[in-house]
Scaffold this motif. Structure first.
Motif, PDB file in Angstrom:
ATOM      1  N   GLU A  22       0.847  -1.199   0.000  1.00  0.00           N
ATOM      2  CA  GLU A  22       0.000   0.000   0.000  1.00  0.00           C
ATOM      3  C   GLU A  22       0.881   1.247   0.000  1.00  0.00           C
ATOM      4  O   GLU A  22       2.026   1.212   0.459  1.00  0.00           O
ATOM      5  N   LEU A  38       1.703   3.486   1.949  1.00  0.00           N
ATOM      6  CA  LEU A  38       1.619   3.639   3.403  1.00  0.00           C
ATOM      7  C   LEU A  38       3.043   3.594   3.943  1.00  0.00           C
ATOM      8  O   LEU A  38       3.768   2.615   3.708  1.00  0.00           O
ATOM      9  N   GLY A  47      -5.889  -1.414   0.418  1.00  0.00           N
ATOM     10  CA  GLY A  47      -5.968  -0.644   1.637  1.00  0.00           C
ATOM     11  C   GLY A  47      -6.834   0.617   1.523  1.00  0.00           C
ATOM     12  O   GLY A  47      -7.451   0.912   0.500  1.00  0.00           O
ATOM     13  N   CYS A  48      -6.876   1.283   2.663  1.00  0.00           N
ATOM     14  CA  CYS A  48      -7.669   2.510   2.754  1.00  0.00           C
ATOM     15  C   CYS A  48      -7.256   3.502   1.666  1.00  0.00           C
ATOM     16  O   CYS A  48      -8.086   4.289   1.185  1.00  0.00           O
ATOM     17  N   ASN A  90     -12.396  -1.273  -1.101  1.00  0.00           N
ATOM     18  CA  ASN A  90     -11.688  -1.885   0.029  1.00  0.00           C
ATOM     19  C   ASN A  90     -12.336  -1.454   1.329  1.00  0.00           C
ATOM     20  O   ASN A  90     -12.620  -0.262   1.522  1.00  0.00           O
ATOM     21  N   GLU A  91     -12.583  -2.397   2.203  1.00  0.00           N
ATOM     22  CA  GLU A  91     -13.132  -2.092   3.542  1.00  0.00           C
ATOM     23  C   GLU A  91     -14.229  -1.036   3.444  1.00  0.00           C
ATOM     24  O   GLU A  91     -14.197  -0.012   4.130  1.00  0.00           O
ATOM     25  N   HIS A 139     -10.781  -9.531   5.996  1.00  0.00           N
ATOM     26  CA  HIS A 139      -9.622  -8.882   6.617  1.00  0.00           C
ATOM     27  C   HIS A 139      -9.597  -9.227   8.101  1.00  0.00           C
ATOM     28  O   HIS A 139     -10.610  -9.111   8.795  1.00  0.00           O
ATOM     29  N   TYR A 150      -6.716  -8.881  11.404  1.00  0.00           N
ATOM     30  CA  TYR A 150      -5.401  -8.601  11.992  1.00  0.00           C
ATOM     31  C   TYR A 150      -5.339  -9.154  13.407  1.00  0.00           C
ATOM     32  O   TYR A 150      -6.345  -9.159  14.122  1.00  0.00           O
ATOM     33  N   GLU A 155      -5.962  -9.181   3.614  1.00  0.00           N
ATOM     34  CA  GLU A 155      -5.181  -8.456   4.628  1.00  0.00           C
ATOM     35  C   GLU A 155      -5.164  -9.307   5.873  1.00  0.00           C
ATOM     36  O   GLU A 155      -6.223  -9.579   6.462  1.00  0.00           O
ATOM     37  N   TRP A 194      -0.494  -6.697  14.098  1.00  0.00           N
ATOM     38  CA  TRP A 194      -0.514  -5.224  14.111  1.00  0.00           C
ATOM     39  C   TRP A 194      -0.131  -4.784  15.519  1.00  0.00           C
ATOM     40  O   TRP A 194      -0.946  -4.873  16.438  1.00  0.00           O
ATOM     41  N   LEU A 239       3.148   2.802  10.546  1.00  0.00           N
ATOM     42  CA  LEU A 239       2.942   1.391  10.919  1.00  0.00           C
ATOM     43  C   LEU A 239       4.200   0.529  10.717  1.00  0.00           C
ATOM     44  O   LEU A 239       4.118  -0.593  10.191  1.00  0.00           O
ATOM     45  N   GLN A 289       2.090  -6.092   5.619  1.00  0.00           N
ATOM     46  CA  GLN A 289       2.282  -5.790   4.225  1.00  0.00           C
ATOM     47  C   GLN A 289       3.678  -6.243   3.806  1.00  0.00           C
ATOM     48  O   GLN A 289       4.450  -6.680   4.657  1.00  0.00           O
ATOM     49  N   LEU A 335       3.651  -3.126   9.133  1.00  0.00           N
ATOM     50  CA  LEU A 335       3.013  -4.244   9.856  1.00  0.00           C
ATOM     51  C   LEU A 335       3.898  -5.496   9.796  1.00  0.00           C
ATOM     52  O   LEU A 335       5.103  -5.407  10.000  1.00  0.00           O
TER      53      LEU A 335
HETATM   54  O1  AHR Z   1      -2.950  -2.457   6.228  1.00  0.00           O
HETATM   55  C1  AHR Z   1      -3.294  -1.274   6.846  1.00  0.00           C
HETATM   56  C2  AHR Z   1      -4.772  -0.938   6.714  1.00  0.00           C
HETATM   57  O2  AHR Z   1      -5.522  -1.883   7.405  1.00  0.00           O
HETATM   58  C3  AHR Z   1      -5.352  -0.963   5.330  1.00  0.00           C
HETATM   59  O3  AHR Z   1      -5.138   0.220   4.634  1.00  0.00           O
HETATM   60  C4  AHR Z   1      -6.798  -1.155   5.585  1.00  0.00           C
HETATM   61  O4  AHR Z   1      -7.450  -1.804   4.526  1.00  0.00           O
HETATM   62  C5  AHR Z   1      -6.834  -1.934   6.896  1.00  0.00           C
HETATM   63  O5  AHR Z   1      -7.711  -1.385   7.794  1.00  0.00           O
END
Ligand code: AHR
Length: 502
Positions: free
Chosen positions: A25, A27, A70-71, A172-173, A246, A248, A304, A308, A320, A353, A358
């Protein structure tokens, strides 16, 4: 006495290679610095992609890469990331640290990266803040080879030939960062948006991924499927190839309180318990999917997953960036065993990722790079990719109790490919080695051709840029042959072991 019985005559289906997929991502330092440094960088690169990172990733046989989020995906406007880099429009990455995104890594760069990795492409579209037209044009830009406004634009930007988009995520989400939608609302949007994800290449149809649930939101799964199947049950096949999930591992709740390296035995077991919860989540969401899709034509894409934790001290909380210990290796081993054993439904998964974010397989610092303990588990487990799952079962194992929750002491999965059987076992106990008798069904003479281990060390151990090989995959010496088809394994505490036999 713990016993593993393997019925090598009973093949349970193919373990899709894409179960071993990854996620990248925009990110923190995942894309920029981690994967892409630009052609002018002093860090050795090929067309801007880090040579050291790409080479290391090729060793684990990355089957598929998901991008751009991802977001981030639901705020990404793909046209900002094409054309002359100097002229690309900048944006604020509101989700991740509020940094300015210069869009120097866009569609062409992603396709180049996948080509260098030799992996399939999973592009995630923007349903949350993008239009149907924008999504439709992106697909045309990437995959149409004839004469059209979007394919001409691609050609003008230097890519004569269309690319292959293997998987396309329609949002996504969308229950959260992708628009805070209800399942019924999202499902109606999914029906509409996916209609315009056109198939320009009959021989290589794009597989469409519908946004599935967060963790145990069974209501989302039920209502998305119900709405999508409404009126037109036949509608779904070809219109939805995957439903995502998803999940985590957050052992102390959603707000991470301690970093990846800070844990006592209690927290270690909480982490194991949460990792093992994947079994329940996959089973229960699959059971709902079975009601609508009993033939299992729609795959589950756990695109995902991973640990985390709190970011490393002194780093940007929005980036992250976390370390990765032997405990993370156990989470990877347990999770991948679960996916293998559910290969009838789980057809794709992406670790979150890939680099520097993460539960990453690779960490970088300037020109330095290291492989994490999780990387080494992916390296061992690569033998399961595309193999046939074999029937196997454990008995006589202890149960570890952590608070009110229980986790099995051992988990396993077994597969066969090209006449070689791969057995992967995790010993979740933080303190005790475990003896495991392994028995095959057939009265044959088996020989161990390879045996390796990640672990047999302090579970807190990890790799640093000064000592990048503190935790690596080592040869495993704890396998003894008892007779032709019987073996005994002595599994050290907190370890992931692989045995390969012929
Ligand atoms: O992986 C980090 C974030 O976690 C992603 O952007 C999102 O899809 C999830 O909430």
């Amino acid at each position: 006495m713990a016993k593993l019985v393997i019925n090598e005559t009973k093949k349970m289906g193919e373990i899709a290679p894409e179960i071993y997929g990854h996620f990248s991502e925009h990110l923190g330092r995942c894309i920029y610095e981690g994967l892409y440094v630009g052609e002018d960088s002093d860090i050795p690169n090929v067309k801007g992609m880090r040579k050291d990172v790409v080479e290391a990733l090729k060793e684990i046989k990355v089957p598929v890469l998901r991008w751009p989020g991802g977001c981030f995906a639901d705020e990404y406007h793909w046209k900002d990331g094409i054309g002359d880099k100097k002229g690309r429009k900048k944006m604020v990455n509101t989700h991740w640290g509020g940094v300015t995104e210069d869009n120097s890594f866009g569609t062409h760069e992603f396709m180049e990266l996948c080509e260098q990795l030799g992996c399939k492409t999973y592009v995630n579209g923007n349903l949350g803040s993008g239009t149907v037209q924008e999504m439709s044009e992106w697909v045309e830009y990437m995959t149409f080879d004839g004469e059209s406004p979007m394919s001409n634009l691609r050609k003008a930007n230097g890519s004569e030939k269309a690319w292959k988009v293997d998987f396309f995520g329609v949002g996504n989400e969308n229950w959260g960062c992708g628009g805070n939608m209800t399942p019924q609302y999202y499902a109606n949007e999914y029906r509409r948006y996916q209609t315009y994800v056109r198939q320009y290449d009959d021989k290589n149809p794009i597989k469409k991924v519908c946004c599935g649930p967060n963790v145990d939101d069974y209501n989302w799964t039920e209502n998305v499927l119900k709405t999508c199947f409404d009126h037109t049950p036949e509608f779904m096949h070809g219109f939805m190839d995957f439903l995502s999930l998803h999940y985590y591992v957050h052992p102390l709740g959603w707000e991470p309180k301690v970093s990846a390296t800070e844990f006592d035995d209690d927290l270690y077991y909480k982490t194991m318990k949460q990792a093992y919860r994947m079994e329940e989540l996959v089973s229960r969401h699959s059971a709902i999917m079975d009601q609508y899709d009993p033939d299992k034509k729609i795959g589950m894409s756990v695109d995902e997953w991973g640990c985390w934790f709190k970011v490393e001290p002194g780093t940007n909380p929005g980036f992250l960036y976390q370390q990765n210990t032997v405990r993370d290796a156990l989470v990877a081993g347990i999770t991948l065993n679960i996916f293998n054993k559910h290969c009838d439904r789980v057809k794709m998964a992406c670790l979150a990722q890939m680099v520097n974010v993460l539960q990453a397989v690779i960490l970088t610092e300037g020109e330095k790079m290291l492989r994490t303990p999780t990387y080494h588990v992916f390296h061992m487990y690569r033998h399961h990719q595309g193999a046939q799952l074999l029937e196997s079962s454990l008995s006589g194992c202890g149960i570890i109790e952590s608070g009110d929750e229980k986790v099995p002491e051992l988990t396993e999965s077994v597969s066969e490919k090209d006449g070689v059987i791969t057995v992967t076992v995790c010993n979740l106990s933080v303190s005790d080695a475990k003896t495991l008798d392994v028995q095959f069904a057939e009265d044959k003479e088996y020989e161990v051709i390879e045996a390796s281990i990640v672990g047999d060390t302090d579970p807190h151990d990890y790799n640093t840029f000064e000592n990048p090989d503190n935790v690596v995959e080592k040869e495993f010496a704890g396998c003894k042959k008892v007779s032709g088809n019987k073996f005994t394994l002595t599994l050290p505490a907190a370890s992931v072991v692989e045995i390969r036999l012929k």
